[in-house]
Design a protein around this motif. Structure first.
Motif, PDB file in Angstrom:
ATOM      1  N   THR A  32       0.862  -1.179   0.000  1.00 51.29           N
ATOM      2  CA  THR A  32       0.000   0.000   0.000  1.00 51.29           C
ATOM      3  C   THR A  32       0.904   1.237   0.000  1.00 51.29           C
ATOM      4  O   THR A  32       2.104   1.145   0.283  1.00 51.29           O
ATOM      5  CB  THR A  32      -0.897   0.046   1.236  1.00 51.29           C
ATOM      6  N   GLN A  33       0.330   2.368  -0.280  1.00 48.33           N
ATOM      7  CA  GLN A  33       1.118   3.599  -0.253  1.00 48.33           C
ATOM      8  C   GLN A  33       1.664   3.866   1.141  1.00 48.33           C
ATOM      9  O   GLN A  33       2.803   4.328   1.292  1.00 48.33           O
ATOM     10  CB  GLN A  33       0.270   4.776  -0.737  1.00 48.33           C
ATOM     11  N   ARG A  34       0.855   3.543   2.172  1.00 47.67           N
ATOM     12  CA  ARG A  34       1.309   3.749   3.553  1.00 47.67           C
ATOM     13  C   ARG A  34       2.479   2.826   3.874  1.00 47.67           C
ATOM     14  O   ARG A  34       3.478   3.251   4.480  1.00 47.67           O
ATOM     15  CB  ARG A  34       0.162   3.511   4.540  1.00 47.67           C
ATOM     16  N   GLN A  35       2.392   1.546   3.449  1.00 50.89           N
ATOM     17  CA  GLN A  35       3.481   0.592   3.722  1.00 50.89           C
ATOM     18  C   GLN A  35       4.789   1.030   3.051  1.00 50.89           C
ATOM     19  O   GLN A  35       5.866   0.872   3.614  1.00 50.89           O
ATOM     20  CB  GLN A  35       3.081  -0.801   3.228  1.00 50.89           C
ATOM     21  N   LEU A  36       4.674   1.567   1.849  1.00 53.99           N
ATOM     22  CA  LEU A  36       5.871   2.018   1.144  1.00 53.99           C
ATOM     23  C   LEU A  36       6.454   3.277   1.791  1.00 53.99           C
ATOM     24  O   LEU A  36       7.666   3.433   1.910  1.00 53.99           O
ATOM     25  CB  LEU A  36       5.532   2.303  -0.324  1.00 53.99           C
ATOM     26  N   ALA A  37       5.576   4.163   2.271  1.00 57.87           N
ATOM     27  CA  ALA A  37       6.033   5.454   2.780  1.00 57.87           C
ATOM     28  C   ALA A  37       6.660   5.364   4.160  1.00 57.87           C
ATOM     29  O   ALA A  37       7.650   6.057   4.441  1.00 57.87           O
ATOM     30  CB  ALA A  37       4.858   6.435   2.814  1.00 57.87           C
ATOM     31  N   GLU A  38       6.087   4.573   5.057  1.00 64.49           N
ATOM     32  CA  GLU A  38       6.549   4.557   6.447  1.00 64.49           C
ATOM     33  C   GLU A  38       7.953   3.978   6.564  1.00 64.49           C
ATOM     34  O   GLU A  38       8.345   3.130   5.760  1.00 64.49           O
ATOM     35  CB  GLU A  38       5.558   3.752   7.302  1.00 64.49           C
ATOM     36  N   PRO A  39       8.710   4.445   7.564  1.00 58.11           N
ATOM     37  CA  PRO A  39       8.316   5.396   8.616  1.00 58.11           C
ATOM     38  C   PRO A  39       8.690   6.842   8.286  1.00 58.11           C
ATOM     39  O   PRO A  39       8.339   7.748   9.031  1.00 58.11           O
ATOM     40  CB  PRO A  39       9.123   4.911   9.806  1.00 58.11           C
ATOM     41  N   ALA A  40       9.377   7.088   7.184  1.00 57.66           N
ATOM     42  CA  ALA A  40       9.925   8.421   6.953  1.00 57.66           C
ATOM     43  C   ALA A  40       8.949   9.361   6.247  1.00 57.66           C
ATOM     44  O   ALA A  40       9.060  10.581   6.373  1.00 57.66           O
ATOM     45  CB  ALA A  40      11.217   8.316   6.138  1.00 57.66           C
ATOM     46  N   TYR A  41       7.991   8.829   5.468  1.00 59.56           N
ATOM     47  CA  TYR A  41       7.098   9.672   4.671  1.00 59.56           C
ATOM     48  C   TYR A  41       5.654   9.249   4.872  1.00 59.56           C
ATOM     49  O   TYR A  41       5.369   8.255   5.560  1.00 59.56           O
ATOM     50  CB  TYR A  41       7.489   9.580   3.185  1.00 59.56           C
ATOM     51  N   THR A  42       4.756   9.998   4.253  1.00 57.60           N
ATOM     52  CA  THR A  42       3.328   9.709   4.401  1.00 57.60           C
ATOM     53  C   THR A  42       2.768   9.100   3.130  1.00 57.60           C
ATOM     54  O   THR A  42       3.351   9.232   2.046  1.00 57.60           O
ATOM     55  CB  THR A  42       2.545  10.998   4.698  1.00 57.60           C
ATOM     56  N   VAL A  54       5.131  15.970  -7.804  1.00 58.81           N
ATOM     57  CA  VAL A  54       6.204  16.419  -6.942  1.00 58.81           C
ATOM     58  C   VAL A  54       7.531  15.877  -7.485  1.00 58.81           C
ATOM     59  O   VAL A  54       7.570  14.792  -8.062  1.00 58.81           O
ATOM     60  CB  VAL A  54       5.997  15.945  -5.472  1.00 58.81           C
ATOM     61  N   ARG A  55       8.585  16.663  -7.312  1.00 58.97           N
ATOM     62  CA  ARG A  55       9.912  16.209  -7.711  1.00 58.97           C
ATOM     63  C   ARG A  55      10.626  15.701  -6.466  1.00 58.97           C
ATOM     64  O   ARG A  55      11.056  16.495  -5.626  1.00 58.97           O
ATOM     65  CB  ARG A  55      10.697  17.353  -8.359  1.00 58.97           C
ATOM     66  N   PRO A  56      10.742  14.391  -6.334  1.00 59.85           N
ATOM     67  CA  PRO A  56      11.271  13.823  -5.080  1.00 59.85           C
ATOM     68  C   PRO A  56      12.748  14.139  -4.882  1.00 59.85           C
ATOM     69  O   PRO A  56      13.505  14.270  -5.841  1.00 59.85           O
ATOM     70  CB  PRO A  56      11.057  12.328  -5.254  1.00 59.85           C
ATOM     71  N   SER A  57      13.163  14.237  -3.625  1.00 67.61           N
ATOM     72  CA  SER A  57      14.569  14.440  -3.292  1.00 67.61           C
ATOM     73  C   SER A  57      15.325  13.134  -3.441  1.00 67.61           C
ATOM     74  O   SER A  57      14.727  12.045  -3.514  1.00 67.61           O
ATOM     75  CB  SER A  57      14.696  14.940  -1.861  1.00 67.61           C
ATOM     76  N   GLU A  58      16.650  13.247  -3.456  1.00 68.27           N
ATOM     77  CA  GLU A  58      17.477  12.036  -3.525  1.00 68.27           C
ATOM     78  C   GLU A  58      17.235  11.160  -2.302  1.00 68.27           C
ATOM     79  O   GLU A  58      17.160   9.928  -2.422  1.00 68.27           O
ATOM     80  CB  GLU A  58      18.954  12.407  -3.615  1.00 68.27           C
ATOM     81  N   ALA A  59      17.083  11.784  -1.120  1.00 71.79           N
ATOM     82  CA  ALA A  59      16.853  11.015   0.115  1.00 71.79           C
ATOM     83  C   ALA A  59      15.558  10.221   0.012  1.00 71.79           C
ATOM     84  O   ALA A  59      15.494   9.042   0.407  1.00 71.79           O
ATOM     85  CB  ALA A  59      16.816  11.956   1.314  1.00 71.79           C
ATOM     86  N   ALA A  60      14.496  10.862  -0.537  1.00 66.27           N
ATOM     87  CA  ALA A  60      13.215  10.162  -0.680  1.00 66.27           C
ATOM     88  C   ALA A  60      13.344   8.989  -1.642  1.00 66.27           C
ATOM     89  O   ALA A  60      12.816   7.887  -1.393  1.00 66.27           O
ATOM     90  CB  ALA A  60      12.151  11.139  -1.161  1.00 66.27           C
ATOM     91  N   LEU A  61      14.036   9.221  -2.742  1.00 61.85           N
ATOM     92  CA  LEU A  61      14.197   8.156  -3.736  1.00 61.85           C
ATOM     93  C   LEU A  61      15.016   6.999  -3.180  1.00 61.85           C
ATOM     94  O   LEU A  61      14.730   5.828  -3.470  1.00 61.85           O
ATOM     95  CB  LEU A  61      14.845   8.712  -5.006  1.00 61.85           C
ATOM     96  N   ARG A  62      16.028   7.312  -2.412  1.00 59.99           N
ATOM     97  CA  ARG A  62      16.833   6.235  -1.816  1.00 59.99           C
ATOM     98  C   ARG A  62      15.995   5.432  -0.813  1.00 59.99           C
ATOM     99  O   ARG A  62      16.128   4.206  -0.731  1.00 59.99           O
ATOM    100  CB  ARG A  62      18.095   6.803  -1.174  1.00 59.99           C
TER     101      ARG A  62
END
Length: 517
Positions: A32-42, A54-62
């Motif tokens: 799910t989107q929540r499973q992929l996002a946690e714990p750092a994102y929503t 949105v243009r994701p940051s390198e940290a988000a992509l990693r």
């Protein structure tokens, strides 16, 4: 790189593509989107990212790459990192095939790898394949095609550091050298050397490649001091280079300067080192060039039997590699040795099929050094044509040929391996010089003069001062013996002009030298 990939997160298109990729990979893995996002994102952030808003940051992509079980590169580009590794291995194999086998077969491999690199968006590997293709067609004598490949590689690498671009620049310089544009070849090499040294990019491999490539055009232009200095700098850089192929090429280039200085024993020793390395690496074409140059060294020393043996080995090796242009150049050198051994009929039989009528309005020529005074490795034209009877300048090579018996009996029509003003002009000039000597020896002054003038028409475009001075002397002597004193004086004056104007006076300042060398 000169190109920006469609998956570049800095562009709206790239962000949208990455969003679609994240959606596909998440769905395949059942997250799910929540499973992929946690714990750092929503979950809302992932939803926005997947929709390309949105243009994701390198940290988000990693973070997302780790959660999805893929590499950061695969997520951002859509490429499996193993693709690049596989392609680089294939390029290494293709390079080995070129060194040890058939250039046409190697070209086929490079072509396939280039197409695959283009499909995968791997610009660096595509540029490497283009340089490989350029080297393949250069070996078979297709100079225009080689230049196109090198230029395409340079465009792809436009944003890369200069050392990465040096193999393509060096390849293009060699094409211009073999096409007769000696000064432009030197300009390309010297400009790259200056830029490397001025910018602090003292890459020893790149510098060694450039200094070694500069030796041949310097030698053929009569710029012997620059050639010798390039050889010294190459030798000084050699301990910092770990590529045995580069070291072997350097020894081969240094041998040319030693030959010019009359240090034939040292030249032969340098060639022996190069030959040993080429044999270990099984680099057949370069090994053939070593046999070619050793044949030249023995000819200079008067050891004609050994010279003939080495040149025959070189010719057979190059013919087996389908290196047509180099093969016929060796045959001119071999014919010179045969003539000096008193086997003029064999020499003439070897030379006549090598010459063919140049196309109308012939362009600057290509080739290597003539059998009359330069070492193997090549040079060619870009200037004025030779004169008519008793003149110091005037008619072009095709006009000289059209005026007399050469058109009827000396120029063989057709054939892809022949020598013309566009393809091997300096050796074409050398062939005419030898045929002139043979004609003169049998008392045929008219044919000898025709050949000498045809040789001058070809060689005056090259700026090969020593060869031109020698030809003017031969022509002057012939005219003087025939009672044409005024025409002979014109020829002698013309020769003195060539001897008094070596290439060093028109090249401009020498390139900068690396610090500490």
């Amino acid at each position: 790189m000169g190109e920006r990939s469609a998956g570049d997160v800095r562009t709206a298109e790239g962000a949208a593509e990455i969003g679609r990729r994240v959606l596909r990979l998440r769905t395949e893995r059942g997250f799910t989107q929540r499973q992929l996002a946690e714990p750092a994102y929503t979950a809302a952030y992932v939803s926005t990212l997947e929709s390309g808003k949105v243009r994701p940051s390198e940290a988000a992509l990693r973070h997302l790459a780790e959660r999805l079980g893929v590499s950061y590169e695969e997520l951002t580009t859509g490429r499996d990192p193993r693709d690049a590794i596989r392609l680089r291995a294939g390029l290494t194999d293709a390079r080995k095939a070129l060194a040890t086998g058939d250039a046409e077969e190697a070209a086929g491999r490079f072509q396939e790898l280039m197409a695959e690199a283009e499909r995968l968006g791997l610009g660096d590997e595509r540029a490497t394949a283009l340089v490989g293709l350029g080297d393949c067609v250069l070996e078979t004598g297709e100079l225009a095609a080689a230049r196109a490949h090198y230029e395409a590689a340079e465009r792809l690498l436009a944003d890369e550091p200069l050392p990465r671009r040096v193999p393509a620049i060096r390849g293009r310089a060699v094409v211009h050298f073999l096409s007769g544009e000696l000064r432009y070849s030197c300009y390309l090499l010297e400009s790259a050397i200056d830029e490397l040294n001025a910018s602090g990019l003292h890459d020893p491999n790149a510098l060694l490649l450039l200094y070694t490539a500069a030796i041949a055009p310097y030698m053929d232009m009569g710029a012997h001091a620059r050639a010798a200095r390039s050889a010294e700098l190459a030798l000084a850089l050699a301990p910092s280079v770990d590529d045995p192929g580069l070291i072997a090429r350097m020894h081969r280039g240094v041998a040319r300067t030693l030959i010019a200085e009359g240090r034939t024993a040292e030249a032969d020793a340098s060639l022996a080192k190069a030959q040993e390395l080429y044999e270990q690496l099984r680099i057949h074409t370069d090994l053939a060039h070593c046999h070619w140059m050793r044949g030249y060294v023995h000819a200079q020393d008067g050891n004609l039997e050994r010279a003939e043996r080495e040149l025959r080995v070189a010719r057979d090796m190059l013919a087996s590699k389908r290196a047509a242009l180099y093969t016929v150049q060796v045959e001119v050198e071999l014919a010179d040795v045969l003539r000096r051994r008193g086997r003029t009929a064999e020499a003439e039989a070897l030379l006549l099929p090598l010459l063919r009528r140049p196309p109308a309005g012939g362009a600057p020529a290509g080739g290597a050094d003539s059998a009359g005074g330069s070492a193997p490795g090549g040079a060619p034209p870009g200037g004025s044509a030779a004169g008519g009877e008793g003149s110091a300048g005037g008619s072009a090579a095709d006009e000289v040929i059209a005026e007399g018996g050469i058109a009827e009996g000396v120029i063989a029509e057709g054939g892809t391996a022949g020598l013309t003003a566009e393809h091997g002009a300096v050796h074409a000039g050398g062939a005419h010089r030898l045929l002139g000597l043979i004609a003169e020896e049998r008392g045929d002054a008219r044919t000898a003069e025709e050949h000498y003038r045809a040789a001058l028409a070809l060689l005056e475009r090259t700026g090969a001062a020593g060869d031109l001075a020698d030809l003017c002397r031969l022509l002057g002597d012939l005219l003087r013996r025939g009672g044409r004193v005024e025409a002979a004086m014109d020829a002698y004056r013309r020769g003195l002009g060539h001897r008094a104007a070596p290439g060093t006076t028109t090249l401009g300042p020498a390139p900068a030298e690396p610090p500490g060398v």
